[in-house]
Design a protein around this motif. Structure first.
Motif, PDB file in Angstrom:
ATOM      1  N   ASP A 101      88.942  -2.622  -3.875  1.00 30.18           N
ATOM      2  CA  ASP A 101      89.136  -1.403  -4.427  1.00 30.18           C
ATOM      3  C   ASP A 101      87.848  -0.642  -4.963  1.00 30.18           C
ATOM      4  O   ASP A 101      87.449   0.333  -4.776  1.00 30.18           O
ATOM      5  N   GLY A 102      87.411  -1.684  -5.970  1.00 28.54           N
ATOM      6  CA  GLY A 102      86.137  -0.917  -6.742  1.00 28.54           C
ATOM      7  C   GLY A 102      84.883  -0.761  -5.697  1.00 28.54           C
ATOM      8  O   GLY A 102      84.056   0.418  -5.901  1.00 28.54           O
ATOM      9  N   ARG A 103      84.647  -1.431  -4.730  1.00 28.33           N
ATOM     10  CA  ARG A 103      83.666  -1.370  -3.701  1.00 28.33           C
ATOM     11  C   ARG A 103      83.984   0.002  -3.017  1.00 28.33           C
ATOM     12  O   ARG A 103      83.032   0.712  -2.724  1.00 28.33           O
ATOM     13  N   VAL A 104      85.264  -0.039  -2.523  1.00 28.17           N
ATOM     14  CA  VAL A 104      85.477   1.348  -1.869  1.00 28.17           C
ATOM     15  C   VAL A 104      85.135   2.558  -2.721  1.00 28.17           C
ATOM     16  O   VAL A 104      84.684   3.623  -2.024  1.00 28.17           O
ATOM     17  N   GLU A 105      85.599   2.490  -3.848  1.00 31.59           N
ATOM     18  CA  GLU A 105      85.409   3.685  -4.652  1.00 31.59           C
ATOM     19  C   GLU A 105      83.968   4.053  -4.865  1.00 31.59           C
ATOM     20  O   GLU A 105      83.654   5.281  -4.895  1.00 31.59           O
ATOM     21  N   ARG A 106      83.273   3.025  -5.141  1.00 27.98           N
ATOM     22  CA  ARG A 106      81.606   3.149  -5.155  1.00 27.98           C
ATOM     23  C   ARG A 106      81.181   3.978  -3.798  1.00 27.98           C
ATOM     24  O   ARG A 106      80.270   4.585  -3.938  1.00 27.98           O
ATOM     25  N   ILE A 107      81.683   3.321  -2.613  1.00 26.69           N
ATOM     26  CA  ILE A 107      81.044   4.071  -1.452  1.00 26.69           C
ATOM     27  C   ILE A 107      81.297   5.202  -1.263  1.00 26.69           C
ATOM     28  O   ILE A 107      80.845   6.068  -0.836  1.00 26.69           O
ATOM     29  N   GLU A 108      82.950   5.557  -1.623  1.00 26.93           N
ATOM     30  CA  GLU A 108      83.326   6.968  -1.566  1.00 26.93           C
ATOM     31  C   GLU A 108      82.392   7.816  -2.403  1.00 26.93           C
ATOM     32  O   GLU A 108      81.994   9.056  -1.898  1.00 26.93           O
ATOM     33  N   GLU A 160      93.382 -10.243  -7.143  1.00 22.50           N
ATOM     34  CA  GLU A 160      91.827 -10.070  -7.649  1.00 22.50           C
ATOM     35  C   GLU A 160      90.863  -9.573  -6.673  1.00 22.50           C
ATOM     36  O   GLU A 160      90.041  -8.731  -7.090  1.00 22.50           O
ATOM     37  N   ARG A 161      90.907 -10.306  -5.566  1.00 23.59           N
ATOM     38  CA  ARG A 161      90.321  -9.889  -4.603  1.00 23.59           C
ATOM     39  C   ARG A 161      90.371  -8.471  -4.124  1.00 23.59           C
ATOM     40  O   ARG A 161      89.488  -7.784  -3.708  1.00 23.59           O
TER      41      ARG A 161
END
Length: 74
Positions: A58-65, A52-53
């Protein structure tokens, strides 16, 4: 009591003692299996928490990218 009766009685007593030992061994094994099941369950729960973490990261990294325009358009 005849010799045959005393021999049979001794054999039955030995069998009874062996059965008692076997019952105790089974109790011990059941306890140990229960402990192993607990360890496995806690390991599965820990793995689920880790997954879950990682999904959130992964979702955060995608938003940053996306914000930094580091992702190619599909």
């Amino acid at each position: 009591m005849s010799d045959n009766d005393s021999i049979m009685l001794e054999i039955l007593r030995r069998i009874q003692a062996d059965i008692a030992d076997t019952k105790q061994d089974i109790r011990d094994l059941k306890f140990r299996v229960g402990q192993v099941e607990g360890y496995v369950a806690s390991g599965v729960a820990a793995q689920q928490h880790t997954n879950e973490r990682l999904d959130r990261i992964d979702g955060r990294v995608e938003r940053i990218e996306r914000r930094l325009d580091l992702v190619e358009a599909h």
